[in-house]
Design a protein around this motif. Structure first.
Motif, short mmCIF file in Angstrom:
data_model
loop_
_atom_site.label_atom_id
_atom_site.label_comp_id
_atom_site.label_asym_id
_atom_site.label_seq_id
_atom_site.Cartn_x
_atom_site.Cartn_y
_atom_site.Cartn_z
N ILE A 1 29.23 -1.64 8.46
CA ILE A 1 28.59 -2.86 8.96
C ILE A 1 27.50 -3.27 7.97
CG2 ILE A 1 27.17 -3.80 10.83
CD1 ILE A 1 28.56 -1.67 12.65
N GLN A 2 27.40 -4.55 7.70
CA GLN A 2 26.43 -5.03 6.72
C GLN A 2 24.99 -4.73 7.13
OE1 GLN A 2 27.16 -9.08 4.96
NE2 GLN A 2 28.71 -9.13 6.59
N ALA A 3 24.15 -4.62 6.12
CA ALA A 3 22.73 -4.39 6.32
C ALA A 3 22.11 -5.50 7.17
CB ALA A 3 22.02 -4.34 4.97
N PHE A 4 21.06 -5.14 7.91
CA PHE A 4 20.22 -6.16 8.54
C PHE A 4 18.91 -6.23 7.77
CE2 PHE A 4 18.91 -2.38 11.04
CZ PHE A 4 17.54 -2.49 11.01
N THR A 5 18.14 -7.29 8.00
CA THR A 5 16.91 -7.50 7.24
C THR A 5 15.79 -8.00 8.15
OG1 THR A 5 18.22 -8.10 5.29
CG2 THR A 5 15.89 -8.72 5.27
N TYR A 6 14.62 -7.42 8.00
CA TYR A 6 13.42 -7.94 8.64
C TYR A 6 12.69 -8.84 7.64
CZ TYR A 6 12.73 -6.23 13.36
OH TYR A 6 12.81 -6.04 14.71
N VAL A 7 12.68 -10.13 7.92
CA VAL A 7 12.09 -11.12 7.03
C VAL A 7 10.59 -11.21 7.29
CG1 VAL A 7 12.11 -13.58 6.40
CG2 VAL A 7 14.26 -12.40 6.91
N LEU A 8 9.83 -11.48 6.25
CA LEU A 8 8.42 -11.83 6.40
C LEU A 8 8.10 -12.99 5.48
CD1 LEU A 8 6.79 -10.68 3.69
CD2 LEU A 8 6.96 -8.51 4.91
N GLY A 9 7.00 -13.68 5.76
CA GLY A 9 6.58 -14.83 4.97
C GLY A 9 5.33 -14.51 4.17
N MET A 10 5.29 -15.04 2.93
CA MET A 10 4.15 -14.78 2.04
C MET A 10 3.68 -16.09 1.41
SD MET A 10 5.69 -11.58 -0.15
CE MET A 10 7.14 -12.54 -0.63
N GLU A 11 2.39 -16.16 1.25
CA GLU A 11 1.77 -17.23 0.46
C GLU A 11 1.16 -16.57 -0.77
OE1 GLU A 11 -1.94 -20.43 0.84
OE2 GLU A 11 -1.14 -19.44 2.63
N TYR A 12 1.10 -17.30 -1.88
CA TYR A 12 0.47 -16.72 -3.07
C TYR A 12 -0.82 -17.45 -3.39
CZ TYR A 12 -0.32 -14.57 -7.56
OH TYR A 12 -0.87 -13.87 -8.60
N ARG A 13 -1.91 -16.67 -3.48
CA ARG A 13 -3.22 -17.20 -3.82
C ARG A 13 -3.75 -16.43 -5.03
NH1 ARG A 13 -6.17 -20.22 -0.07
NH2 ARG A 13 -5.00 -20.80 1.79
N GLU A 14 -3.59 -17.03 -6.17
CA GLU A 14 -4.00 -16.42 -7.43
C GLU A 14 -5.51 -16.11 -7.41
OE1 GLU A 14 -3.81 -14.71 -10.97
OE2 GLU A 14 -2.02 -15.68 -10.16
N GLY A 15 -5.85 -14.91 -7.85
CA GLY A 15 -7.25 -14.52 -7.95
C GLY A 15 -7.85 -13.94 -6.68
N GLU A 16 -7.08 -13.94 -5.59
CA GLU A 16 -7.57 -13.38 -4.33
C GLU A 16 -6.88 -12.04 -4.06
OE1 GLU A 16 -8.13 -17.82 -2.31
OE2 GLU A 16 -7.19 -16.22 -1.15
N ASP A 17 -7.46 -11.27 -3.16
CA ASP A 17 -6.90 -9.97 -2.81
C ASP A 17 -6.56 -9.94 -1.32
OD1 ASP A 17 -6.20 -7.34 -2.38
OD2 ASP A 17 -7.90 -6.48 -3.46
N HIS A 18 -5.28 -9.90 -1.03
CA HIS A 18 -4.81 -9.87 0.36
C HIS A 18 -3.95 -8.63 0.63
CE1 HIS A 18 -6.25 -13.92 1.28
NE2 HIS A 18 -5.84 -14.27 0.06
N THR A 19 -4.25 -7.56 -0.09
CA THR A 19 -3.47 -6.33 0.03
C THR A 19 -3.51 -5.81 1.46
OG1 THR A 19 -4.02 -5.79 -2.26
CG2 THR A 19 -3.11 -4.02 -0.89
N ILE A 20 -2.32 -5.55 2.01
CA ILE A 20 -2.24 -5.01 3.37
C ILE A 20 -2.51 -3.51 3.36
CG2 ILE A 20 -0.56 -6.78 4.05
CD1 ILE A 20 1.64 -4.60 3.79
#
Length: 516
Positions: free
Chosen positions: A205-224
């Motif tokens: 059976i094919q893989a499933f995927t958990y999608v997430l959304g990202m924004e990119y902000r150059e010069g900022e730190d949003h590390t989880i």
């Protein structure tokens, strides 16, 4: 348990197929209940976060009138709510590579709610969110009623119906109703398909995927925070992969050769960021500064270590958790360890957009399930029906009982049995009514990925416009059968009935021919 209700049609599942079935049935005067396990209708394009995968003719032809209306409304929503720097007839909000309408899942949620609202206002439609089917009552080959439970309140109620559509993401009604179904890969001896496996494997059976959304902000730190399973996923190197899973290398879907990826086109390779980008800020006159937004549904976060249906509850929960951890680990790796072309490490400006799906962890409300349980159908579509190597002409087999058209390559992702991609050409194809009708049920129709396809042809029948067409045909067929006092099998087998039904479909905006 609350007092039961009686309706004409009960649709289990509020994805694209379910919503389209509801529109078609309600427009023909049926009283309908549609359930949805999450609090968002729309399935793969909303709660699962997968922008429409469409064919190259979609702007001119190759879908139903209602699907075209849906696409137009998506674009109109952006035009009404944001100021465009340049008016474009074929606006692609994200300028994503996968679709001409790569867009925010909340926009489709808005559009579908708006399209269904007239039927709710007139009392023809009830949408029961956070609700799933827990049992089915069946007599002979007829379903009689379903027991529904609201996950938020715990309340149960029974609903009787004349017809039912299984539009759940994994064909959940089939085992509940005791119907025959198929999972995984059929044997070559059974299907005759050139690319089928020699021995049937229900776990393929094919893989499933958990999608997430990202924004990119150059010069900022949003590390989880570091995900709990990060060390496992960082070091994981599948046998079928040319490098570690968390890397900028993966098998080419067609050749299986080592393929290089890049994030922002800073280097050679396929650009991941643009693949499913849903917001390209350069197109809009924005008051506030913000980065572009993309959805992570990439080779690197396909989860193929275990399935989420026809397994124990513990196994299901384990695989759901590990699938989430994979996506979060990929994000953390990108933020902290991914090698940049300038020699640096990580892109800390990647920001997890939790608001996108309105979830605490920032992940989609549900996993994107590519491959469902599939009915034992009156007709099962096989590779021979759609392959340019096995079928003459510009389009695939033109079924006498066709209820729609679609086009996509046969695109199978890595499987839970350890098989790699299968990506081969398919002709523009026809959707046969027989694939929507189970052999062992007289009043149930398959409304999405659970139709009569094989493991292989699932790869071209599982995408957005085709799922919509399938669901819409189910809603129309249920109404036709109720009006005529016949069953779906009779419509398919009686040429006069079939031609009458197909005429109604054409008049309602279904396309039953490719114009080649």
């Amino acid at each position: 348990m609350t007092k039961g209700e009686k309706v004409d049609l009960l649709i289990a599942g509020g994805g694209l197929g379910g919503c389209a079935a509801a529109m078609a049935a309600c427009a023909r005067g049926l009283k309908v209940i549609m359930t949805e396990e999450t609090d968002w209708i729309g399935g793969q394009v909303t709660a699962q976060g997968v922008p429409p995968d469409e064919h190259r003719w979609i702007e001119e032809f190759g879908c139903t009138k209602r699907y075209r209306n849906y696409r137009n409304r998506v674009r109109d929503t952006y035009r009404k709510n944001l100021k465009l720097k340049e008016q474009k007839e074929q606006l692609n909000p994200g300028n994503g590579l996968v679709s001409n309408i790569c867009h925010d899942p909340r926009v489709t949620l808005h559009v579908l709610n708006e399209m269904l609202l007239p039927h709710q206002l007139t009392g023809r439609l009830q949408i029961l969110r956070n609700t799933r089917v827990v049992s089915v009552t069946k007599e002979g080959n007829k379903l009689q009623k379903m027991t529904l439970v609201n996950e938020a309140s715990g309340t149960e109620k029974e609903v009787e119906a004349r017809y039912f559509v299984d539009a759940t993401e994994a064909g959940d009604i089939l085992p509940l109703a005791g119907l025959e179904y198929v999972t995984g890969a059929e044997a070559k001896e059974e299907s005759g398909e050139p690319h089928a496996v020699d021995t049937a494997d229900p776990s393929d059976i094919q893989a499933f995927t958990y999608v997430l959304g990202m924004e990119y902000r150059e010069g900022e730190d949003h590390t989880i925070p570091e995900p709990a399973m990060y060390s496992f996923w960082r070091d994981f190197h599948p046998d079928i992969w040319p490098d570690k899973l968390l890397s900028f290398f993966a098998p080419h879907p067609i050749s299986k050769e080592k393929r290089k990826y890049t994030l922002f086109r800073e280097d050679e390779g396929f650009p991941l960021w643009e693949y499913r980008r849903i917001f390209d800020g350069s197109q809009f006159d924005l008051h506030a500064a913000g980065g572009d937004v993309t959805l992570m549904n990439w080779p690197q976060n396909d989860y193929f270590l275990g399935n989420v249906y026809d397994v124990t509850e513990d196994e299901k929960e384990k695989n759901l958790y590990q699938g989430k951890q994979l996506s979060l680990s990929l994000l953390y790796w990108l933020q902290t360890e991914a090698t940049r072309p300038d020699g640096g490490k990580g892109y800390p400006g990647l920001k997890l957009r939790k608001d996108l799906f309105e979830t605490e962890d920032g992940l989609a409300k549900a996993p994107y399930i590519r491959e469902s349980r599939r009915i034992k159908a009156e007709y099962t579509v096989v590779e021979q029906d759609v392959s340019p190597d096995l079928h003459e002409g510009q389009a695939g087999r033109k079924f006498n009982d066709r209820v729609g058209i679609g086009s996509y390559s046969i695109d199978l992702h890595p499987s839970m049995a350890g098989r790699n991609y299968l990506d081969i050409k398919a002709q523009p194809f026809y959707i046969p009514m027989g694939a929507l009708i189970p052999k062992d049920a007289g009043n149930l129709l398959a409304g999405c990925k659970n139709i009569g396809t094989t493991h292989i042809t699932n790869g071209c029948f599982r995408l957005h416009p085709v799922e919509w067409n399938i669901g819409e045909a189910c809603g129309a067929l249920a109404a036709f059968c109720i009006d005529r006092g016949v069953e779906p099998k009779a419509v398919r087998e009686d040429q006069k009935l079939l031609e009458t039904f197909q005429l109604e479909l054409r008049e309602d905006g279904f396309e039953l021919e490719w114009p080649f």
